[in-house]
Design a protein around this motif. Structure first.
Motif, mmCIF file in Angstrom:
data_model
loop_
_atom_site.group_PDB
_atom_site.id
_atom_site.type_symbol
_atom_site.label_atom_id
_atom_site.label_comp_id
_atom_site.label_asym_id
_atom_site.label_seq_id
_atom_site.Cartn_x
_atom_site.Cartn_y
_atom_site.Cartn_z
ATOM 1 N N UNK A 16 0.817 -1.212 0.000
ATOM 2 C CA UNK A 16 0.000 0.000 0.000
ATOM 3 C C UNK A 16 0.852 1.265 0.000
ATOM 4 N N UNK A 17 1.646 1.520 -1.028
ATOM 5 C CA UNK A 17 2.284 2.844 -1.103
ATOM 6 C C UNK A 17 1.207 3.917 -1.212
ATOM 7 N N UNK A 18 1.571 5.145 -0.936
ATOM 8 C CA UNK A 18 0.582 6.217 -0.839
ATOM 9 C C UNK A 18 -0.353 6.280 -2.044
ATOM 10 N N UNK A 19 0.198 6.153 -3.234
ATOM 11 C CA UNK A 19 -0.620 6.320 -4.431
ATOM 12 C C UNK A 19 -1.618 5.184 -4.634
ATOM 13 N N UNK A 20 -1.383 4.046 -3.953
ATOM 14 C CA UNK A 20 -2.294 2.915 -4.111
ATOM 15 C C UNK A 20 -3.533 3.025 -3.242
ATOM 16 N N UNK A 21 -3.486 3.898 -2.219
ATOM 17 C CA UNK A 21 -4.636 3.976 -1.318
ATOM 18 C C UNK A 21 -5.896 4.407 -2.052
ATOM 19 N N UNK A 22 -5.731 5.298 -3.033
ATOM 20 C CA UNK A 22 -6.893 5.754 -3.793
ATOM 21 C C UNK A 22 -7.461 4.679 -4.700
ATOM 22 N N UNK A 23 -6.650 3.655 -5.006
ATOM 23 C CA UNK A 23 -7.086 2.571 -5.877
ATOM 24 C C UNK A 23 -7.645 1.413 -5.060
ATOM 25 N N UNK A 41 -1.662 9.440 7.115
ATOM 26 C CA UNK A 41 -2.684 8.790 6.304
ATOM 27 C C UNK A 41 -2.338 7.349 5.961
ATOM 28 N N UNK A 42 -1.035 7.018 6.034
ATOM 29 C CA UNK A 42 -0.628 5.687 5.563
ATOM 30 C C UNK A 42 0.500 5.127 6.423
ATOM 31 N N UNK A 43 0.195 4.742 7.665
ATOM 32 C CA UNK A 43 1.257 4.164 8.507
ATOM 33 C C UNK A 43 1.793 2.836 7.987
ATOM 34 N N UNK A 44 1.057 2.117 7.109
ATOM 35 C CA UNK A 44 1.649 0.930 6.489
ATOM 36 C C UNK A 44 2.974 1.313 5.838
ATOM 37 N N UNK A 45 2.956 2.429 5.097
ATOM 38 C CA UNK A 45 4.153 2.844 4.379
ATOM 39 C C UNK A 45 5.147 3.527 5.307
ATOM 40 N N UNK A 46 4.673 4.460 6.126
ATOM 41 C CA UNK A 46 5.583 5.359 6.827
ATOM 42 C C UNK A 46 5.882 4.943 8.256
ATOM 43 N N UNK A 47 5.403 3.755 8.669
ATOM 44 C CA UNK A 47 5.815 3.178 9.956
ATOM 45 C C UNK A 47 6.307 1.751 9.748
#
Length: 420
Positions: A16-23, A41-47
């Motif tokens: 789930x990189x940031x750009x994939x969340x919208x998809x 908005x995206x702790x999967x990526x940034x944590x």
């Protein structure tokens, strides 16, 4: 349709990189991380898949930081989280209702980031040398060359990349081993190990520098030869318990195996693959003469250079006990002798001496491609009942007169004249 008939307890598509969340939308895991105090908005990526550096957070997609610990506590990383969710599902077992759990761990997988202590359990001294030869680069098949030359290949051609990433990859595997130990202990406490069939496998491997490649997208063994471990407590499996098989099997063989193992009859007109149950019970040592893997590479950055268009970016692998054959429209074949060249260093696909073998393998691939796929509304037994159905029903198409009905090939119940 997306769930293929299943009721998801938790769906996690893994990346789930940031750009994939919208998809793809937010994974439930992100909600969990926010509950644990991780912000954004995206702790999967940034944590879970980033590291703390002197200049702030950096994405784990960058392999130069693969040896650093993820910015997350180990117990909150993806593998333990999914293990706990599996336990929550298993805790619902009432001892009577059948169930199926598909527990899909995303790791080990890019981003190659592990939480402490798994990020530094292993080091460069623990890494085996990559399986590759300079001969592979001298005259590589042009399509294989595209995979070698893409960014993942160039990264893992660097010794420092292998020395930094592979130990983390090994740590992520160790974390899964540890979590499966906890899961099996949980099942043991509840008596589930005595009633549960357990299958461990993977969708693909990872090159990690083997054959001068990175990622997963070609057909050497590091990519397509994946583990398949089946443990079943039933007495029928005692003949092969603890044994190892070198039989040719495919992932698509698992579904008909499950159907047959639990008392059903695999619907051959609907399901590809064959049941592996005869292998598991020791009735036979082989169920497939050939196995096939196929791939669509239209999404690769080099695809426009090929000029084949999205429908032409197809590549197929056919494997027998003796040969591995790779076919891609517009390119010469690739052929490996599995007996004399198990490391797959010598491509014989353009060798005049092996032209006959390539033609034989192409014919086998053609037989596979032309297998019957048109009739999916009823099974073979019903199809047999429909043989000569029209004639038996009195629909006589093309008959000249009653004499045609005397022909034994026309075994029907002819309509009688009205007066006898």
């Amino acid at each position: 349709h997306r769930e293929a008939g299943f009721e998801p307890f938790e769906r996690d598509d893994g990346v789930y990189p940031d750009r994939m969340l919208g998809i793809m939308g937010q994974p439930r895991y992100n909600d969990y991380l926010r509950e644990k105090g991780h912000k954004g908005d995206n702790p999967w990526h940034w944590s879970a898949n980033a590291v703390e550096t002197e200049t702030g957070l950096r994405s784990g997609f960058y392999n130069d930081i693969a040896d650093r610990p993820a910015a997350i506590a180990e117990e909150d990383s993806e593998t333990p989280y999914m293990t706990r969710r599996a336990m929550e599902f298993l805790a619902q077992d009432d001892g009577e209702t059948p169930w199926l759990l598909h527990l899909s761990y995303i790791k080990p997988h890019w981003p190659y980031i592990a939480p402490a202590p798994y990020n530094n359990m292993y080091g460069a001294k623990d890494v085996q040398a990559p399986v590759r030869s300079s001969q592979e680069l001298e005259d590589a098949n042009p399509l294989m060359r595209q995979f070698i030359d893409r960014v993942a290949g160039k990264t893992f051609q660097r010794d420092e990349a292998i020395e930094k990433v592979v130990p983390t990859y090994m740590g992520l595997i160790k974390q899964i081993d540890d979590q499966l130990g906890l899961l099996f202990a949980f099942m043991e406490e509840r008596g589930l190990m005595e009633t549960t069939t357990i299958v461990l496998t993977s969708d693909h491997g990872d090159y990690l520098g083997d054959h001068w490649m990175g990622d997963k997208d070609y057909f050497h063994d590091p990519s397509v030869k994946v583990p398949l471990i089946i443990a079943d407590p039933s007495a029928e499996m005692d003949n092969t318990r603890g044994s190892v098989s070198d039989a040719l099997v495919q992932a698509i063989d698992l579904l008909p195996t499950f159907v047959e193992h639990f008392g059903g009859t695999p619907a051959a007109h609907l399901l590809d693959g064959v049941s592996l149950r005869p292998l598991l019970t020791g009735e036979t040592a082989r169920v497939n003469e050939v196995v096939v893997s196929e791939y669509d590479y239209h999404q690769q950055t080099f695809a426009p250079e090929i000029g084949a268009g999205p429908r032409g970016c197809r590549i197929y692998m056919l494997l027998t006990e003796a040969w591995k054959y790779i076919h891609a429209p517009g390119f010469a074949p690739v052929l490996f002798d599995r007996k004399s060249d198990p490391e797959e260093f010598h491509d014989l696909g353009r060798s005049p001496e092996h032209e006959a073998i390539c033609k034989e393998m192409q014919a086998k691939l053609g037989d596979w491609a032309l297998q019957y796929r048109q009739r999916e509304t009823y099974d073979d037994e019903k199809a047999a009942r429909f043989t000569a159905f029209e004639e038996k029903a009195g629909v006589l198409i093309g008959y000249w007169d009653e004499q045609d009905l005397i022909d034994p090939k026309n075994a029907v119940n002819p309509p009688q004249n009205q007066n006898g």
